[in-house]
Design an enzyme around this catalytic site. Structure first.
Site, PDB file in Angstrom:
ATOM      1  N   GLY A   1      53.534 -86.240  40.448  1.00  0.00           N
ATOM      2  CA  GLY A   1      52.094 -86.042  40.320  1.00  0.00           C
ATOM      3  C   GLY A   1      51.352 -87.075  41.147  1.00  0.00           C
ATOM      4  O   GLY A   1      51.946 -88.064  41.600  1.00  0.00           O
TER       5      GLY A   1
ATOM      6  N   GLN B   1      44.338 -92.570  42.919  1.00  0.00           N
ATOM      7  CA  GLN B   1      45.441 -93.379  43.481  1.00  0.00           C
ATOM      8  C   GLN B   1      45.392 -93.471  45.005  1.00  0.00           C
ATOM      9  O   GLN B   1      46.039 -94.330  45.594  1.00  0.00           O
ATOM     10  CB  GLN B   1      46.791 -92.782  43.062  1.00  0.00           C
ATOM     11  CG  GLN B   1      47.070 -92.904  41.574  1.00  0.00           C
ATOM     12  CD  GLN B   1      48.359 -92.232  41.192  1.00  0.00           C
ATOM     13  OE1 GLN B   1      48.392 -91.014  41.009  1.00  0.00           O
ATOM     14  NE2 GLN B   1      49.429 -92.987  41.088  1.00  0.00           N
TER      15      GLN B   1
ATOM     16  N   CYS C   1      55.004 -94.840  37.564  1.00  0.00           N
ATOM     17  CA  CYS C   1      53.731 -94.604  38.253  1.00  0.00           C
ATOM     18  C   CYS C   1      53.876 -95.050  39.701  1.00  0.00           C
ATOM     19  O   CYS C   1      54.382 -96.144  39.970  1.00  0.00           O
ATOM     20  CB  CYS C   1      52.616 -95.392  37.564  1.00  0.00           C
ATOM     21  SG  CYS C   1      50.996 -95.136  38.302  1.00  0.00           S
ATOM     22  N   LEU C   2      53.428 -94.206  40.605  1.00  0.00           N
ATOM     23  CA  LEU C   2      53.527 -94.548  42.028  1.00  0.00           C
ATOM     24  C   LEU C   2      52.636 -95.747  42.370  1.00  0.00           C
ATOM     25  O   LEU C   2      52.828 -96.377  43.400  1.00  0.00           O
ATOM     26  CB  LEU C   2      53.149 -93.341  42.889  1.00  0.00           C
ATOM     27  CG  LEU C   2      54.086 -92.131  42.748  1.00  0.00           C
ATOM     28  CD1 LEU C   2      53.543 -90.933  43.529  1.00  0.00           C
ATOM     29  CD2 LEU C   2      55.503 -92.464  43.192  1.00  0.00           C
TER      30      LEU C   2
ATOM     31  N   HIS D   1      49.053 -87.945  32.246  1.00  0.00           N
ATOM     32  CA  HIS D   1      49.131 -89.190  33.031  1.00  0.00           C
ATOM     33  C   HIS D   1      48.128 -89.142  34.198  1.00  0.00           C
ATOM     34  O   HIS D   1      47.405 -90.103  34.449  1.00  0.00           O
ATOM     35  CB  HIS D   1      50.576 -89.339  33.530  1.00  0.00           C
ATOM     36  CG  HIS D   1      50.859 -90.499  34.420  1.00  0.00           C
ATOM     37  ND1 HIS D   1      51.723 -91.527  34.079  1.00  0.00           N
ATOM     38  CD2 HIS D   1      50.427 -90.796  35.674  1.00  0.00           C
ATOM     39  CE1 HIS D   1      51.789 -92.402  35.067  1.00  0.00           C
ATOM     40  NE2 HIS D   1      51.014 -91.974  36.062  1.00  0.00           N
ATOM     41  N   GLU D   2      48.082 -87.986  34.888  1.00  0.00           N
ATOM     42  CA  GLU D   2      47.172 -87.864  36.052  1.00  0.00           C
ATOM     43  C   GLU D   2      45.706 -87.851  35.610  1.00  0.00           C
ATOM     44  O   GLU D   2      44.850 -88.433  36.281  1.00  0.00           O
ATOM     45  CB  GLU D   2      47.499 -86.600  36.865  1.00  0.00           C
ATOM     46  CG  GLU D   2      48.927 -86.505  37.400  1.00  0.00           C
ATOM     47  CD  GLU D   2      49.422 -87.774  38.070  1.00  0.00           C
ATOM     48  OE1 GLU D   2      48.600 -88.495  38.667  1.00  0.00           O
ATOM     49  OE2 GLU D   2      50.625 -88.063  37.975  1.00  0.00           O
TER      50      GLU D   2
ATOM     51  N   HIS E   1      44.506 -91.254  35.097  1.00  0.00           N
ATOM     52  CA  HIS E   1      44.131 -91.926  36.353  1.00  0.00           C
ATOM     53  C   HIS E   1      42.671 -91.633  36.712  1.00  0.00           C
ATOM     54  O   HIS E   1      41.957 -92.508  37.191  1.00  0.00           O
ATOM     55  CB  HIS E   1      45.014 -91.456  37.511  1.00  0.00           C
ATOM     56  CG  HIS E   1      46.321 -92.194  37.651  1.00  0.00           C
ATOM     57  ND1 HIS E   1      46.384 -93.554  37.821  1.00  0.00           N
ATOM     58  CD2 HIS E   1      47.610 -91.755  37.678  1.00  0.00           C
ATOM     59  CE1 HIS E   1      47.659 -93.930  37.933  1.00  0.00           C
ATOM     60  NE2 HIS E   1      48.428 -92.853  37.842  1.00  0.00           N
TER      61      HIS E   1
HETATM   62  O1  K1U Z   1      50.738 -90.529  38.927  1.00  0.00           O
HETATM   63  C1  K1U Z   1      51.745 -91.049  39.370  1.00  0.00           C
HETATM   64  O2  K1U Z   1      51.790 -92.253  39.565  1.00  0.00           O
HETATM   65  C2  K1U Z   1      52.971 -90.223  39.634  1.00  0.00           C
HETATM   66  C3  K1U Z   1      54.012 -90.382  38.541  1.00  0.00           C
HETATM   67  C4  K1U Z   1      53.827 -89.259  37.534  1.00  0.00           C
HETATM   68  C5  K1U Z   1      54.559 -89.381  36.235  1.00  0.00           C
HETATM   69  C6  K1U Z   1      55.875 -89.774  36.132  1.00  0.00           C
HETATM   70  C7  K1U Z   1      56.499 -89.834  34.898  1.00  0.00           C
HETATM   71  C8  K1U Z   1      55.819 -89.462  33.766  1.00  0.00           C
HETATM   72  C9  K1U Z   1      54.512 -89.090  33.873  1.00  0.00           C
HETATM   73  C10 K1U Z   1      53.886 -89.031  35.105  1.00  0.00           C
HETATM   74  C11 K1U Z   1      55.370 -90.300  39.204  1.00  0.00           C
HETATM   75  O3  K1U Z   1      55.705 -89.340  39.784  1.00  0.00           O
HETATM   76  S1  K1U Z   1      56.373 -91.706  39.044  1.00  0.00           S
HETATM   77  C12 K1U Z   1      57.856 -91.318  39.901  1.00  0.00           C
HETATM   78  C13 K1U Z   1      58.672 -90.248  39.313  1.00  0.00           C
HETATM   79  O4  K1U Z   1      58.966 -89.325  40.030  1.00  0.00           O
HETATM   80  C14 K1U Z   1      59.145 -90.200  37.914  1.00  0.00           C
HETATM   81  C15 K1U Z   1      59.306 -91.311  37.117  1.00  0.00           C
HETATM   82  C16 K1U Z   1      59.759 -91.184  35.803  1.00  0.00           C
HETATM   83  C17 K1U Z   1      60.092 -89.955  35.282  1.00  0.00           C
HETATM   84  C18 K1U Z   1      59.952 -88.841  36.102  1.00  0.00           C
HETATM   85  C19 K1U Z   1      59.508 -88.967  37.411  1.00  0.00           C
HETATM   86 ZN    ZN Z   2      50.465 -92.942  37.859  1.00  0.00          ZN
END
Ligand code: K1U
Ligand code: ZN
Length: 165
Positions: free
Chosen positions: A46, A51, A91-92, A133-134, A137
Site C-alpha cells: 500500500g 508518504q 511501513c515504507l 493503515h493507509e 497516513h
Molecule cells: O503504507 C505503507 O507504508 C505500506 C505498508 C503497508 C502495510 C503493511 C503491513 C500491514 C499494513 C500495511 C507496506 O507495504 S510495508 C512492507 C510490506 O510489504 C509488508 C510488511 C508487513 C506485512 C506485509 C507486507
Molecule cells: Zn505506512
C-alpha cells in the site's frame, strides 16, 4: 515510469492531514499511476499520498500474491464492522520496523474511483488492515502511534542510532 521519493519518519510532513480531492483530472490519474509504480518498486502492499508528499486523500493498495490487483481509492471513508485482530505491520516510511497492531478485520469502504465515480466495497483480512493503515497516513497517523509509548520510545531511539535501518 517515474518513482516518487518516500518520506521517512520522523519527517514532519508525515504528520500533515490530507485534504479532500475535488478535481478528478489527468494530474490526479498520473499521481495515482506514479504511486502504484513506487509501491510496486518498494515491494509494498500500500501507499498513501502523504508518504510521497502529496497531501490529498489518495491511497493505492495491492495485497494480491501476483501483484496484479491494484486498487486506487480517492477520499476513502471506512466503517469498522469486524472483530479486532492483532497483526504484524510494517511501513515504507519506517523501514526495518515491524510490530503488532490491533485493527478491525472487516471494513466497509465508501470512496471515489480515480474518475470520480462512487465506489462502495467491503474488505477483510490483509486488505482491510492495509486500507486502515493507509487511511491513517492520510490523517498523519503512523502505525507506531498505535503502540505503547514505551515501544514507540524504543523504536525512535533505535532509529536515532541507526536511521538507515
Ligand atoms: O503504507 C505503507 O507504508 C505500506 C505498508 C503497508 C502495510 C503493511 C503491513 C500491514 C499494513 C500495511 C507496506 O507495504 S510495508 C512492507 C510490506 O510489504 C509488508 C510488511 C508487513 C506485512 C506485509 C507486507
Ligand atoms: Zn505506512
Amino acid at each position: 515510469m517515474q518513482y516518487l521519493p518516500i518520506l521517512q519518519h520522523p519527517d514532519s510532513r508525515l504528520r500533515v492531514k490530507a485534504t479532500t480531492v475535488e478535481s478528478f483530472d489527468k494530474e490526479l490519474a498520473n499521481q495515482a499511476d506514479k504511486m502504484l509504480a513506487t509501491m510496486y518498486d518498494a515491494n509494498g502492499i500500500g501507499l498513501a499520498g502523504t508518504q510521497v508528499d502529496f497531501h490529498r486523500r489518495l491511497i493505492v493498495v495491492d495485497v494480491s500474491e501476483n501483484r496484479d490487483a491494484p486498487i486506487t481509492l480517492v477520499n476513502p471513508e471506512i466503517l469498522l464492522i469486524g472483530e479486532t485482530v492483532s497483526s504484524e505491520e510494517g511501513c515504507l516510511s519506517i523501514p526495518g520496523v515491524h510490530d503488532t497492531v490491533k485493527r478491525s478485520d472487516r471494513i466497509n469502504i465508501s470512496a471515489k474511483s480515480i474518475d470520480g465515480s462512487k465506489l462502495e466495497m467491503e474488505a477483510e483480512g490483509m486488505l482491510a488492515i492495509c486500507i486502515q493503515h493507509e487511511c491513517d497516513h492520510l490523517d498523519g497517523i503512523l502505525f507506531i502511534d498505535h503502540l505503547s509509548s514505551l515501544k514507540r520510545k524504543r523504536i525512535n531511539e533505535k532509529l536515532k542510532k541507526a536511521p538507515e535501518l
